[in-house]
Design a protein around this motif. Structure first.
Motif, PDB file in Angstrom:
ATOM      1  N   GLN A  12       0.835  -1.203   0.000  1.00 11.28           N
ATOM      2  CA  GLN A  12       0.000   0.000   0.000  1.00 11.28           C
ATOM      3  C   GLN A  12       0.872   1.256   0.000  1.00 11.28           C
ATOM      4  O   GLN A  12       0.610   2.210  -0.721  1.00 11.28           O
ATOM      5  CB  GLN A  12      -0.920   0.025   1.244  1.00 11.28           C
ATOM      6  CG  GLN A  12      -1.996  -1.040   1.264  1.00 11.28           C
ATOM      7  CD  GLN A  12      -3.120  -0.802   0.262  1.00 11.28           C
ATOM      8  OE1 GLN A  12      -3.002   0.028  -0.646  1.00 11.28           O
ATOM      9  NE2 GLN A  12      -4.204  -1.560   0.399  1.00 11.28           N
ATOM     10  N   TYR A  15       2.320   1.753  -3.392  1.00 15.95           N
ATOM     11  CA  TYR A  15       1.293   2.208  -4.330  1.00 15.95           C
ATOM     12  C   TYR A  15       1.042   3.704  -4.131  1.00 15.95           C
ATOM     13  O   TYR A  15       0.901   4.468  -5.092  1.00 15.95           O
ATOM     14  CB  TYR A  15       0.008   1.408  -4.110  1.00 15.95           C
ATOM     15  CG  TYR A  15      -1.159   1.895  -4.925  1.00 15.95           C
ATOM     16  CD1 TYR A  15      -1.191   1.717  -6.313  1.00 15.95           C
ATOM     17  CD2 TYR A  15      -2.227   2.551  -4.322  1.00 15.95           C
ATOM     18  CE1 TYR A  15      -2.267   2.173  -7.064  1.00 15.95           C
ATOM     19  CE2 TYR A  15      -3.314   3.007  -5.061  1.00 15.95           C
ATOM     20  CZ  TYR A  15      -3.323   2.821  -6.432  1.00 15.95           C
ATOM     21  OH  TYR A  15      -4.387   3.273  -7.179  1.00 15.95           O
ATOM     22  N   GLN A  16       1.022   4.112  -2.872  1.00 18.29           N
ATOM     23  CA  GLN A  16       0.809   5.539  -2.583  1.00 18.29           C
ATOM     24  C   GLN A  16       1.930   6.388  -3.178  1.00 18.29           C
ATOM     25  O   GLN A  16       1.699   7.479  -3.690  1.00 18.29           O
ATOM     26  CB  GLN A  16       0.709   5.747  -1.068  1.00 18.29           C
ATOM     27  CG  GLN A  16      -0.606   5.240  -0.497  1.00 18.29           C
ATOM     28  CD  GLN A  16      -0.546   4.935   0.984  1.00 18.29           C
ATOM     29  OE1 GLN A  16       0.421   5.261   1.662  1.00 18.29           O
ATOM     30  NE2 GLN A  16      -1.591   4.293   1.493  1.00 18.29           N
ATOM     31  N   ARG A  25      -4.441   6.218 -11.189  1.00 17.98           N
ATOM     32  CA  ARG A  25      -4.472   4.937 -10.475  1.00 17.98           C
ATOM     33  C   ARG A  25      -3.971   3.766 -11.311  1.00 17.98           C
ATOM     34  O   ARG A  25      -3.224   2.915 -10.816  1.00 17.98           O
ATOM     35  CB  ARG A  25      -5.890   4.657  -9.972  1.00 17.98           C
ATOM     36  CG  ARG A  25      -6.215   5.552  -8.795  1.00 17.98           C
ATOM     37  CD  ARG A  25      -7.631   5.412  -8.336  1.00 17.98           C
ATOM     38  NE  ARG A  25      -7.905   6.492  -7.377  1.00 17.98           N
ATOM     39  CZ  ARG A  25      -9.071   7.078  -7.216  1.00 17.98           C
ATOM     40  NH1 ARG A  25     -10.102   6.716  -7.939  1.00 17.98           N
ATOM     41  NH2 ARG A  25      -9.214   8.042  -6.332  1.00 17.98           N
ATOM     42  N   ALA A  28      -0.282   4.064 -11.698  1.00 16.17           N
ATOM     43  CA  ALA A  28       0.386   3.767 -10.417  1.00 16.17           C
ATOM     44  C   ALA A  28       0.456   2.266 -10.190  1.00 16.17           C
ATOM     45  O   ALA A  28       1.483   1.734  -9.758  1.00 16.17           O
ATOM     46  CB  ALA A  28      -0.367   4.445  -9.274  1.00 16.17           C
ATOM     47  N   TYR A  29      -0.646   1.588 -10.507  1.00 13.79           N
ATOM     48  CA  TYR A  29      -0.649   0.132 -10.316  1.00 13.79           C
ATOM     49  C   TYR A  29       0.332  -0.540 -11.286  1.00 13.79           C
ATOM     50  O   TYR A  29       1.069  -1.457 -10.903  1.00 13.79           O
ATOM     51  CB  TYR A  29      -2.064  -0.432 -10.510  1.00 13.79           C
ATOM     52  CG  TYR A  29      -2.111  -1.912 -10.244  1.00 13.79           C
ATOM     53  CD1 TYR A  29      -1.902  -2.414  -8.961  1.00 13.79           C
ATOM     54  CD2 TYR A  29      -2.323  -2.818 -11.280  1.00 13.79           C
ATOM     55  CE1 TYR A  29      -1.914  -3.770  -8.706  1.00 13.79           C
ATOM     56  CE2 TYR A  29      -2.333  -4.182 -11.038  1.00 13.79           C
ATOM     57  CZ  TYR A  29      -2.132  -4.649  -9.748  1.00 13.79           C
ATOM     58  OH  TYR A  29      -2.127  -5.994  -9.507  1.00 13.79           O
ATOM     59  N   LEU A  32       3.814  -0.042  -9.971  1.00 10.57           N
ATOM     60  CA  LEU A  32       4.090  -0.910  -8.824  1.00 10.57           C
ATOM     61  C   LEU A  32       4.271  -2.356  -9.269  1.00 10.57           C
ATOM     62  O   LEU A  32       5.214  -3.042  -8.849  1.00 10.57           O
ATOM     63  CB  LEU A  32       2.938  -0.798  -7.814  1.00 10.57           C
ATOM     64  CG  LEU A  32       3.009  -1.736  -6.610  1.00 10.57           C
ATOM     65  CD1 LEU A  32       4.282  -1.512  -5.804  1.00 10.57           C
ATOM     66  CD2 LEU A  32       1.787  -1.549  -5.709  1.00 10.57           C
ATOM     67  N   GLN A  33       3.397  -2.816 -10.134  1.00 10.64           N
ATOM     68  CA  GLN A  33       3.451  -4.207 -10.574  1.00 10.64           C
ATOM     69  C   GLN A  33       4.771  -4.509 -11.296  1.00 10.64           C
ATOM     70  O   GLN A  33       5.431  -5.517 -11.025  1.00 10.64           O
ATOM     71  CB  GLN A  33       2.266  -4.497 -11.496  1.00 10.64           C
ATOM     72  CG  GLN A  33       2.058  -5.986 -11.746  1.00 10.64           C
ATOM     73  CD  GLN A  33       0.848  -6.242 -12.610  1.00 10.64           C
ATOM     74  OE1 GLN A  33       0.541  -5.450 -13.509  1.00 10.64           O
ATOM     75  NE2 GLN A  33       0.148  -7.334 -12.357  1.00 10.64           N
TER      76      GLN A  33
ATOM     77  N   LEU B  26      -4.668   0.479  -2.631  1.00  7.37           N
ATOM     78  CA  LEU B  26      -4.880  -0.591  -3.610  1.00  7.37           C
ATOM     79  C   LEU B  26      -6.208  -1.270  -3.312  1.00  7.37           C
ATOM     80  O   LEU B  26      -6.591  -1.381  -2.144  1.00  7.37           O
ATOM     81  CB  LEU B  26      -3.777  -1.644  -3.476  1.00  7.37           C
ATOM     82  CG  LEU B  26      -2.389  -1.308  -4.036  1.00  7.37           C
ATOM     83  CD1 LEU B  26      -1.367  -2.275  -3.436  1.00  7.37           C
ATOM     84  CD2 LEU B  26      -2.367  -1.381  -5.539  1.00  7.37           C
ATOM     85  N   GLN B  30      -6.328  -5.998  -6.422  1.00  3.16           N
ATOM     86  CA  GLN B  30      -4.951  -5.651  -6.799  1.00  3.16           C
ATOM     87  C   GLN B  30      -3.950  -6.182  -5.768  1.00  3.16           C
ATOM     88  O   GLN B  30      -2.890  -6.709  -6.107  1.00  3.16           O
ATOM     89  CB  GLN B  30      -4.813  -4.133  -6.926  1.00  3.16           C
ATOM     90  CG  GLN B  30      -5.518  -3.550  -8.143  1.00  3.16           C
ATOM     91  CD  GLN B  30      -5.536  -2.023  -8.125  1.00  3.16           C
ATOM     92  OE1 GLN B  30      -5.608  -1.400  -7.058  1.00  3.16           O
ATOM     93  NE2 GLN B  30      -5.465  -1.426  -9.297  1.00  3.16           N
TER      94      GLN B  30
END
Lengths: 165, 211
Positions: A12, A15-16, A25, A28-29, A32-33, B26, B30
């Motif tokens: 989390q 992600y932030q 969003r 951002a995902y 991160l991924q 998230l 996710q």
């Protein structure tokens, strides 16, 4: 569970950070991924000991963001030093007060470099000097940006006060 | 997923930024996806993780083994060569016999200053065609500083052979093939003669023959 595995809280937080940079969003995902994927490949190879996975993945996110979005969003890799001297110190920044609505209004308008510095200062606990050094940004550049930020906060605050009157 | 929480009170900038950052979360889906991705690699495939270290470990072990074998073989070869040079030198000097006899019983009776009992080697008859009656005699000598016997034979071809015996000490003489363990005697060519070395009945034995 492996000690190399990032837990929910850490994911989390990362992600932030990706959101601080991208303000989108899905982007951002994706950031991160792909950063977690790279981290896992590194761990699997075992060639390098990663002592702090969160810091490592955060750096991957930042580097990926610069690589993938710098051309679209014009990441200001070139530094500029403003000649004007502002009487701004870390103490001044600590004294700035703002409500969440004001910040939300300003936050998206800030440059990504400013958000990055502010995140390192407010969330990760670095001093502004440390954050500048870490993110390779001249202090003068940062101070001039903070000066503008304060002016915006002031203007936003005045505007809200007038509307409430 | 944006949290639906709004704070209207004035906050220090630092707190406001923390609140702003923490408002982004998230989704559960996710989060599960990222956790599963990590589990696939870090938890469910431990063999893959350890593949490289095991591979490196095997290579390192092989290197150590090869180097050890090389060193061991070199040192063993050097020991054998030293012994061969010494016994070949004795053979070539053809010093007179202390006792002239064709009997091992006589030999044993004569050699009283040894810390071992001279014996007949099984190889003398089976491999070198040197039965007891071809014995000429014997004398004291030493092999690497240890008192030994030297027994001379004249073969059916009239050539002289010198047979040595000394108590076997691996630390002193290195590894010499033990025929009682099924090992094959070691042959070396030095000083123009052929030296055969072996261990039998706990004794180091050497036979020197002209070529």
């Amino acid at each position: 569970m492996s000690d190399k595995m990032l837990d929910e809280t850490q994911l989390q937080t990362l992600y932030q950070y990706a959101m601080v940079l991208s303000q989108h969003r899905d982007d951002a995902y994706d950031l991160l991924q792909s950063a977690v994927e790279s981290y896992l490949i590194k761990v699997k190879r075992g060639a390098q000991v990663i002592e702090c996975p969160v810091a490592y993945v955060r750096t991957l996110i930042r580097n990926r963001y610069i690589d993938h979005y710098r051309y679209r969003q014009r990441w200001q890799s070139e530094s500029f030093e403003e000649l004007a001297l502002y009487d701004i110190s870390p103490v001044d920044l600590e004294q700035v007060v703002i409500d969440s609505d004001e910040l939300q209004g300003i936050w998206t308008q800030l440059s990504v470099e400013d958000r990055d510095i502010l995140y390192h200062w407010a969330v990760l606990g670095y001093s502004t000097d440390e954050a500048c050094a870490l993110l390779d940004m001249p202090r003068g550049t940062f101070l001039s940006r903070i000066h503008r930020l304060r002016k915006r906060c002031q203007a936003m605050s005045n505007s809200l006060s007038r509307s409430q009157e | 997923m944006k949290q639906d929480e709004t704070v209207h009170a004035k906050l220090p900038l630092k707190d406001a930024i923390r609140h702003q950052a923490a408002s982004e979360q998230l989704s559960v889906g996710q989060l599960d996806e990222l956790l599963a991705m990590q589990r696939d690699v870090l938890v469910e495939a431990p063999v893959k993780r350890s593949k490289l270290p095991v591979w490196l470990g095997a290579v390192a072990a092989c290197c150590v083994l090869v180097v050890s074998l090389f060193i061991w073989q070199n040192s063993t070869q050097q020991y054998s060569r030293d012994i061969a040079l010494e016994v070949a030198g004795n053979h070539l000097q053809l010093k007179p016999m202390d006792v002239e006899t064709q009997s091992m019983t006589e030999i044993r009776r004569y050699f009283t200053q040894l810390d071992f009992s001279p014996v007949r080697s099984s190889l003398l008859e089976t491999q070198f065609d040197l039965p007891e009656n071809l014995m000429i005699g014997g004398r004291y000598c030493s092999v690497k500083g240890v008192t030994a016997t030297q027994i001379r034979y004249r073969g059916t071809d009239s050539e002289l052979r010198t047979f040595y015996e000394v108590g076997y000490d691996e630390e002193r003489y290195g590894h010499i093939p033990d025929i009682d363990k099924g090992e094959t005697p070691q042959e070396l060519m030095v000083k123009g003669v052929k030296v055969t070395l072996w261990v039998e009945k706990g004794l180091l034995m050497a036979l020197v023959a002209d070529m």
